[in-house]
Design an enzyme around this catalytic site. Structure first.
Site, PDB file in Angstrom:
ATOM      1  N   PHE A   7       0.807  -1.231   0.000  1.00 27.94           N
ATOM      2  CA  PHE A   7       0.000   0.000   0.000  1.00 27.94           C
ATOM      3  C   PHE A   7       0.836   1.276   0.000  1.00 27.94           C
ATOM      4  O   PHE A   7       0.342   2.341  -0.374  1.00 27.94           O
ATOM      5  CB  PHE A   7      -0.935   0.019   1.229  1.00 27.94           C
ATOM      6  CG  PHE A   7      -0.255   0.356   2.529  1.00 27.94           C
ATOM      7  CD1 PHE A   7       0.047   1.680   2.850  1.00 27.94           C
ATOM      8  CD2 PHE A   7       0.094  -0.637   3.440  1.00 27.94           C
ATOM      9  CE1 PHE A   7       0.684   2.003   4.046  1.00 27.94           C
ATOM     10  CE2 PHE A   7       0.725  -0.327   4.626  1.00 27.94           C
ATOM     11  CZ  PHE A   7       1.027   0.997   4.924  1.00 27.94           C
ATOM     12  N   LYS A  25      -1.103  -6.355  -9.946  1.00 26.30           N
ATOM     13  CA  LYS A  25      -2.129  -6.447  -8.890  1.00 26.30           C
ATOM     14  C   LYS A  25      -1.781  -5.386  -7.847  1.00 26.30           C
ATOM     15  O   LYS A  25      -0.888  -5.561  -7.019  1.00 26.30           O
ATOM     16  CB  LYS A  25      -2.102  -7.852  -8.277  1.00 26.30           C
ATOM     17  CG  LYS A  25      -3.389  -8.296  -7.606  1.00 26.30           C
ATOM     18  CD  LYS A  25      -3.797  -7.591  -6.351  1.00 26.30           C
ATOM     19  CE  LYS A  25      -3.122  -8.003  -5.070  1.00 26.30           C
ATOM     20  NZ  LYS A  25      -3.563  -7.156  -3.935  1.00 26.30           N
ATOM     21  N   CYS A  79       9.706   1.262   3.477  1.00 30.06           N
ATOM     22  CA  CYS A  79      10.573   0.131   3.820  1.00 30.06           C
ATOM     23  C   CYS A  79      11.993   0.627   4.074  1.00 30.06           C
ATOM     24  O   CYS A  79      12.809  -0.109   4.614  1.00 30.06           O
ATOM     25  CB  CYS A  79      10.560  -0.900   2.715  1.00 30.06           C
ATOM     26  SG  CYS A  79      11.343  -0.318   1.222  1.00 30.06           S
TER      27      CYS A  79
HETATM   28  P1  NAD Z   1       1.116  -6.856   2.748  1.00 31.07           P
HETATM   29  O1  NAD Z   1       2.095  -7.972   2.796  1.00 31.07           O
HETATM   30  O2  NAD Z   1      -0.003  -6.865   3.721  1.00 31.07           O
HETATM   31  O3  NAD Z   1       0.412  -6.790   1.300  1.00 31.07           O
HETATM   32  C1  NAD Z   1       1.170  -6.728   0.122  1.00 31.07           C
HETATM   33  C2  NAD Z   1       0.388  -7.385  -0.999  1.00 31.07           C
HETATM   34  O4  NAD Z   1       0.184  -8.764  -0.704  1.00 31.07           O
HETATM   35  C3  NAD Z   1      -0.996  -6.778  -1.225  1.00 31.07           C
HETATM   36  O5  NAD Z   1      -1.189  -6.612  -2.610  1.00 31.07           O
HETATM   37  C4  NAD Z   1      -1.945  -7.792  -0.614  1.00 31.07           C
HETATM   38  O6  NAD Z   1      -3.170  -7.866  -1.321  1.00 31.07           O
HETATM   39  C5  NAD Z   1      -1.190  -9.099  -0.709  1.00 31.07           C
HETATM   40  N1  NAD Z   1      -1.404  -9.982   0.453  1.00 31.07           N
HETATM   41  C6  NAD Z   1      -1.493  -9.600   1.751  1.00 31.07           C
HETATM   42  N2  NAD Z   1      -1.630 -10.676   2.544  1.00 31.07           N
HETATM   43  C7  NAD Z   1      -1.626 -11.747   1.733  1.00 31.07           C
HETATM   44  C8  NAD Z   1      -1.735 -13.164   1.958  1.00 31.07           C
HETATM   45  N3  NAD Z   1      -1.867 -13.674   3.184  1.00 31.07           N
HETATM   46  N4  NAD Z   1      -1.699 -13.980   0.888  1.00 31.07           N
HETATM   47  C9  NAD Z   1      -1.550 -13.494  -0.363  1.00 31.07           C
HETATM   48  N5  NAD Z   1      -1.439 -12.173  -0.622  1.00 31.07           N
HETATM   49  C10 NAD Z   1      -1.480 -11.313   0.399  1.00 31.07           C
HETATM   50  O7  NAD Z   1       1.943  -5.492   2.829  1.00 31.07           O
HETATM   51  P2  NAD Z   1       1.376  -4.005   2.986  1.00 31.07           P
HETATM   52  O8  NAD Z   1       0.880  -3.823   4.379  1.00 31.07           O
HETATM   53  O9  NAD Z   1       0.483  -3.680   1.848  1.00 31.07           O
HETATM   54  O10 NAD Z   1       2.718  -3.152   2.781  1.00 31.07           O
HETATM   55  C11 NAD Z   1       3.581  -2.798   3.812  1.00 31.07           C
HETATM   56  C12 NAD Z   1       4.743  -3.755   3.893  1.00 31.07           C
HETATM   57  O11 NAD Z   1       5.468  -3.731   2.667  1.00 31.07           O
HETATM   58  C13 NAD Z   1       5.758  -3.363   4.967  1.00 31.07           C
HETATM   59  O12 NAD Z   1       6.154  -4.542   5.614  1.00 31.07           O
HETATM   60  C14 NAD Z   1       6.915  -2.763   4.177  1.00 31.07           C
HETATM   61  O13 NAD Z   1       8.164  -2.847   4.817  1.00 31.07           O
HETATM   62  C15 NAD Z   1       6.865  -3.588   2.944  1.00 31.07           C
HETATM   63  N6  NAD Z   1       7.527  -2.925   1.819  1.00 31.07           N
HETATM   64  C16 NAD Z   1       8.743  -3.399   1.449  1.00 31.07           C
HETATM   65  C17 NAD Z   1       9.429  -2.790   0.426  1.00 31.07           C
HETATM   66  C18 NAD Z   1      10.781  -3.302   0.016  1.00 31.07           C
HETATM   67  O14 NAD Z   1      11.347  -2.783  -0.946  1.00 31.07           O
HETATM   68  N7  NAD Z   1      11.334  -4.283   0.690  1.00 31.07           N
HETATM   69  C19 NAD Z   1       8.882  -1.682  -0.235  1.00 31.07           C
HETATM   70  C20 NAD Z   1       7.616  -1.229   0.165  1.00 31.07           C
HETATM   71  C21 NAD Z   1       6.957  -1.859   1.204  1.00 31.07           C
END
Ligand code: NAD
Length: 484
Positions: free
Chosen positions: A151, A175, A283
């Site tokens: 997000f 997605k 992140c």
């Molecule tokens: P999230 O893991 O909740 O969701 C990310 C994506 O995965 C979404 O599109 C969601 O629909 C999907 N998703 C969520 N749970 C799922 C499941 N159980 N099974 C299958 N798909 C699932 O992450 P978020 O809250 O949207 O984003 C924040 C996180 O992203 C933080 O942990 C942040 O550190 C990380 N992030 C990392 C980077 C990087 O470069 N390493 C960059 C940006 C954000």
């Protein structure tokens, strides 16, 4: 925008999912519902995959420079719609308008970088590997790829991957995060204007079911994921089982180390931005502030003095310095961590729990927060909070600071403030995280360098953008030739 239901973009058309399940999209600044997002189905995903698959052979036969010309056109169109995309982003995600502009700029830079396909996708050859035998390795596109986004960077993250995938001759499905579907929808309206052949680029909205359908689909060759560590680990494992290429970027808990010789006056603005930019929802954000030795008292005093007056509010107001967090649920999560820190005995030096923004009683605001006297074993020192909460852990010397960084699972980024080149070199040489900032609080690689961490912050081998990404999106076909 009302509470319209966003549509999928499949085969060059805007299509309403038939899913009966809808999620709500909120404006974090006001707490208003602004749209609804379909939790699309396996049938929607299959439709997108079939469209992408059907488009593949003609697209891969299109010369690379002709493919790149679509990106040049897209870059121009993005410039035209720059402000509008940035404002849409603020409205659904909450970050301040300048941060949104910075994000959209980074998105465009990936489009620009990907136009270098003709030099970056070339293979290699060697004559006479044996008597009269020559060998070439060509890089061939592979088929349909997909990305799954978090997000916090609704515009940029899918574009760490997609421009490279498509310019290399693959077709694609995005997605977006179901929390912030509007920005990528706006972006795809621009993509539509660029006139790609139908099926080359597609977007399917939704949640876990869409992700699982992508992971299971036999016609998808690879997945680029960015999100939290538990999901990243799951994606990596599942792609291994289904035989897909995967790059899976996870969460973070970054330390920012401040040496006694650091220039606090010049460094303070970037230290503050590191911890409070995007309300800590990056992140690459600083999360743990590590004063080394005698600088601790002065750092704490100056840091709190700079953090306390930050103007919290609606990101669309140009004067706002810190926006809300993304959702009511996420605000609750951040507040729970603050409660936990107090319960565990950390010293709450700056308390953002009661921050109010006049005229915005229902926004999801948390003010700048600082804990001192945090122990490495405490929950707030170990878990990713992803909010404007700073945890200060003191270190006696550089060794102890490096040990603190290298003994945790997350290894995304680490930063150091110092006046000493020798100390800076030792730091970058020894720390485990693979994105390092020296007198820089956010160590964000630009599109022509690889983006990704180590340890629990990244699963897979090839990182986002940079040069190597062309290897992720192509297969090296080796041809060994003898003319008889
Ligand atoms: P999230 O893991 O909740 O969701 C990310 C994506 O995965 C979404 O599109 C969601 O629909 C999907 N998703 C969520 N749970 C799922 C499941 N159980 N099974 C299958 N798909 C699932 O992450 P978020 O809250 O949207 O984003 C924040 C996180 O992203 C933080 O942990 C942040 O550190 C990380 N992030 C990392 C980077 C990087 O470069 N390493 C960059 C940006 C954000």
């Amino acid at each position: 925008m009302g509470t319209a239901i966003v549509k999928n973009f499949i085969n060059g058309e805007w299509i309403q999912s038939r899913s009966a399940t809808l999620g709500d999209v909120w404006c974090p600044a006001t707490g208003e519902k602004i749209a609804q997002v379909p939790y699309s189905t396996r049938e929607d995903v299959d439709r997108a995959v079939q469209a992408a698959k059907a488009a593949f052979w003609e697209w891969r036969a299109t010369p690379p420079l002709s493919r790149a010309r679509y990106l040049f056109r897209l870059k121009d169109l993005f410039e035209t719609h720059f402000e509008d995309i940035s404002r849409t982003l603020v409205r659904e995600m909450g970050k301040v308008i300048d941060e949104a502009r910075g994000e959209v700029r980074r998105m465009i830079e990936n489009v620009e970088h990907a136009t270098g396909v003709t030099t970056m996708m070339t293979g290699y050859c060697l004559e006479d590997i044996a008597k009269d035998i020559d060998c070439t390795a060509e890089r061939q596109p592979m088929g349909v790829f997909a990305s799954i986004a978090p997000f916090n960077f609704p515009a940029m993250v899918p574009w760490w991957f997609m421009p490279y995938a498509i310019v290399a001759g693959n077709t694609y499905i995005v997605k977006p995060s179901e929390q912030v579907p509007l920005t990528q929808t706006r972006i795809f309206e621009v993509v539509e204007e660029a006139g790609f052949p139908p099926g080359v680029v597609n977007m399917v909205h939704g949640s876990k079911d869409v992700v699982n359908a992508l992971l299971d689909h036999p016609d998808i060759r690879g997945i680029s994921f960015v999100g939290s560590t538990p999901t990243a680990r799951y994606i990596y494992k599942r792609c291994g089982e289904t035989g897909k290429r995967v790059q899976s970027l996870g969460g973070a808990k970054n330390a920012v180390v401040v040496m006694p010789d650091a220039n606090l006056e010049k460094g303070m603005p970037s230290l503050i931005t590191s911890f409070y930019g995007c309300s800590g929802q990056r992140c690459l954000s600083g999360s743990i502030l590590v004063p080394v030795g005698e600088i601790a008292g002065e750092l704490r005093e100056k840091f709190v003095a700079a953090a306390a007056p930050l103007k919290v509010g609606d990101g669309l107001d140009e004067k706002t310095q810190m926006g809300p967090v993304v959702s009511a649920q996420h605000k609750k999560r951040v507040l729970n961590y603050i409660e936990q820190g107090i319960k565990d005995g950390a010293e709450l030096v700056l308390d953002g729990r009661t921050t109010q923004v006049p005229g915005y009683p229902n926004g999801f605001y948390v003010g700048p927060t600082v804990f001192d006297q945090v122990k490495p074993s405490m929950t707030i020192a170990r878990e990713e909070i992803f909010g404007p909460v700073v945890t200060m852990i003191h270190a006696q010397d550089l060794d102890q600071a490096i040990q603190l960084i290298n003994t945790r699972g997350f290894a995304n980024a680490a930063c150091l403030y110092t006046g000493s080149g020798a100390v800076a070199r030792e730091f970058k040489y020894r720390v485990k995280p693979s994105m390092v900032g020296i007198n820089i609080g956010i160590a964000a690689p630009m599109s022509f360098f690889p983006f990704g961490g180590a340890g629990d912050s990244m699963f897979g081998d090839v990182k986002g953008h940079g040069r190597e990404i062309f290897h992720f999106f192509t297969d090296a076909k080796v041809v060994i030739t003898r003319w008889l």
